[in-house]
Design an enzyme around this catalytic site. Structure first.
Site, PDB file in Angstrom:
ATOM      1  N   GLY A  28       3.154  -1.201   4.175  1.00 40.50           N
ATOM      2  CA  GLY A  28       3.215   0.346   3.747  1.00 40.50           C
ATOM      3  C   GLY A  28       4.440   1.059   3.444  1.00 40.50           C
ATOM      4  N   GLY A  29       5.230   1.433   4.425  1.00 42.03           N
ATOM      5  CA  GLY A  29       6.496   1.983   4.377  1.00 42.03           C
ATOM      6  C   GLY A  29       7.436   1.084   3.432  1.00 42.03           C
ATOM      7  N   GLU A  59      -4.807  -4.932  10.999  1.00 44.77           N
ATOM      8  CA  GLU A  59      -3.607  -3.837  11.040  1.00 44.77           C
ATOM      9  C   GLU A  59      -3.876  -3.124  12.494  1.00 44.77           C
ATOM     10  OE1 GLU A  59      -2.139  -2.642   7.163  1.00 44.77           O
ATOM     11  OE2 GLU A  59      -3.675  -1.403   7.533  1.00 44.77           O
ATOM     12  N   SER A 114       4.108  -2.085  10.295  1.00 43.97           N
ATOM     13  CA  SER A 114       5.534  -2.209  10.504  1.00 43.97           C
ATOM     14  C   SER A 114       6.087  -3.736   9.913  1.00 43.97           C
ATOM     15  CB  SER A 114       5.993  -1.782  11.689  1.00 43.97           C
ATOM     16  OG  SER A 114       5.564  -0.674  12.120  1.00 43.97           O
ATOM     17  N   LYS A 167       0.000   4.133  -0.125  1.00 48.15           N
ATOM     18  CA  LYS A 167      -0.581   5.541   0.451  1.00 48.15           C
ATOM     19  C   LYS A 167      -0.337   6.452  -0.249  1.00 48.15           C
ATOM     20  CE  LYS A 167      -0.104   3.099   4.927  1.00 48.15           C
ATOM     21  NZ  LYS A 167      -0.030   3.073   6.315  1.00 48.15           N
ATOM     22  N   HIS A 224      -9.331   1.425   5.923  1.00 51.91           N
ATOM     23  CA  HIS A 224      -7.870   1.524   6.404  1.00 51.91           C
ATOM     24  C   HIS A 224      -8.151   2.349   7.380  1.00 51.91           C
ATOM     25  CE1 HIS A 224      -3.985   2.711   6.786  1.00 51.91           C
ATOM     26  NE2 HIS A 224      -3.260   1.528   6.157  1.00 51.91           N
ATOM     27  N   ASN A 284       0.800  -1.121   0.105  1.00 51.58           N
ATOM     28  CA  ASN A 284      -0.048   0.028   0.014  1.00 51.58           C
ATOM     29  C   ASN A 284       1.017   1.143  -0.232  1.00 51.58           C
ATOM     30  OD1 ASN A 284      -1.733   2.078   0.517  1.00 51.58           O
ATOM     31  ND2 ASN A 284      -2.233   1.494   2.594  1.00 51.58           N
ATOM     32  N   GLY A 327       3.192   2.266  10.790  1.00 54.87           N
ATOM     33  CA  GLY A 327       4.118   3.289  10.546  1.00 54.87           C
ATOM     34  C   GLY A 327       4.824   3.707  11.801  1.00 54.87           C
ATOM     35  N   GLU A 373      -6.313   4.757   8.397  1.00 56.08           N
ATOM     36  CA  GLU A 373      -6.080   6.223   8.186  1.00 56.08           C
ATOM     37  C   GLU A 373      -7.449   6.713   7.591  1.00 56.08           C
ATOM     38  OE1 GLU A 373      -2.571   5.376   5.733  1.00 56.08           O
ATOM     39  OE2 GLU A 373      -1.759   4.653   7.470  1.00 56.08           O
TER      40      GLU A 373
HETATM   41  O1  G3H Z   1      -1.556  -0.526   4.761  1.00 55.60           O
HETATM   42  C1  G3H Z   1      -0.473  -0.401   5.280  1.00 55.60           C
HETATM   43  C2  G3H Z   1      -0.282  -0.176   6.617  1.00 55.60           C
HETATM   44  O2  G3H Z   1      -0.834   0.720   7.200  1.00 55.60           O
HETATM   45  C3  G3H Z   1       1.111  -0.697   7.357  1.00 55.60           C
HETATM   46  O3  G3H Z   1       1.785   0.318   7.040  1.00 55.60           O
HETATM   47  O4  G3H Z   1       3.753  -1.021   6.957  1.00 55.60           O
HETATM   48  O5  G3H Z   1       4.031   1.579   7.110  1.00 55.60           O
HETATM   49  O6  G3H Z   1       3.229   0.115   9.119  1.00 55.60           O
HETATM   50  P1  G3H Z   1       3.457   0.246   7.481  1.00 55.60           P
END
Ligand code: G3H
Length: 247
Positions: A233-234, A169, A212, A11, A99, A9, A175, A101
């Site tokens: 995500g990141g 999640e 994460s 984002k 999600h 993702n 994040g 967010e």
């Molecule tokens: O959609 C992905 C999640 O919000 C995880 O994000 O891997 O940056 O913690 P992250």
């Protein structure tokens, strides 16, 4: 053998050149694996560019695309929104819905998410329903009741779950660099699977963990019984680290 789902993702990240370069590097190292289901969720404005890239690079059979959100109407006066039909038209197979967010920053309720889940099914776009508790919920011992409410409202109108995916999640792990422990993530994904099995009488709905996940810990999650992959995500923004999470 079950498939491992590795979903990236992006984002609100990546511009045109970064998108092109991501797929170029991905294509250089990606090999076919029947046990892997790989998907990238770029910002919807780059969906068409992403599709063009994967087709031109010859990896459209190895990587799928998805969108990070959709609206629950086909067309009309809904400024700023995109419909499942538009996402499908540009090559998406999946839509991330609910999600954290979207829930926390844009006020999406579980009922609203549920309307989108139903509409995606109606249109043939596979929903990835995201659920997860905040740290405050967890500290109060409410983690499961929050997740259960998100599941029951998010799937209220869904009688046939074929094509559904669920991503657990925990909000506090997103994040932050602080992932859930393998045991906690497995425990919650197991509870989600049992809940889905009770409602639908099937145990093969993919349940992913997100929060994460990175190359250093992805394997731990994939080694558990009830985690069928990761929503990343990141660490999905860099094609090398994305590839390094492939089991
Ligand atoms: O959609 C992905 C999640 O919000 C995880 O994000 O891997 O940056 O913690 P992250």
């Amino acid at each position: 053998m079950r498939k491992i789902h590795l979903f990236g993702n992006w984002k609100m990240n990546m511009l045109s050149q970064e998108t092109d370069s991501f797929f170029t590097i991905l294509a250089e190292r990606l090999t076919q694996s029947p046990d892997l289901c790989l998907a990238v969720f770029p910002p919807s404005v780059y969906l068409e560019r992403s599709r063009r890239s994967i087709v031109e690079l010859g990896i459209a059979d190895k990587v799928s695309l998805g969108v990070q959100n959709v609206y629950h109407e086909d067309k009309g006066a809904f400024t700023g929104e995109i419909s499942p039909s538009m996402a499908l038209d540009l090559g998406a197979s999946y839509a991330i819905l609910g999600h954290s967010e979207r829930r926390s920053l844009f006020g999406e309720t579980s009922e609203f998410v549920g309307r989108k889940v139903s509409f995606c099914f109606q249109k043939g776009l596979r929903p990835v329903l995201c659920v997860g508790e905040t740290l405050e919920d967890r500290d109060k011992g409410l983690a499961w009741s929050v997740v259960e409410e998100q599941l029951s409202k998010g799937l209220l109108d869904l009688s046939d779950p074929s094509g559904l995916l669920v991503a657990y999640e925990p909000v506090w792990a997103i994040g932050t660099g602080r992932s859930a422990s393998k045991e906690d993530a497995q425990g919650m994904c197991c509870d989600i699977r049992n809940w889905l099995a009770k409602k639908y009488d099937v145990r093969d709905i993919p349940v992913l963990y997100g929060g994460s996940v990175k190359p250093e810990n992805a394997g731990e999650f994939f080694s558990t019984e009830d985690i069928d992959g990761a929503l990343v995500g990141g660490a999905s923004l860099n094609p090398k680290s994305f590839l390094d999470m492939i089991p």
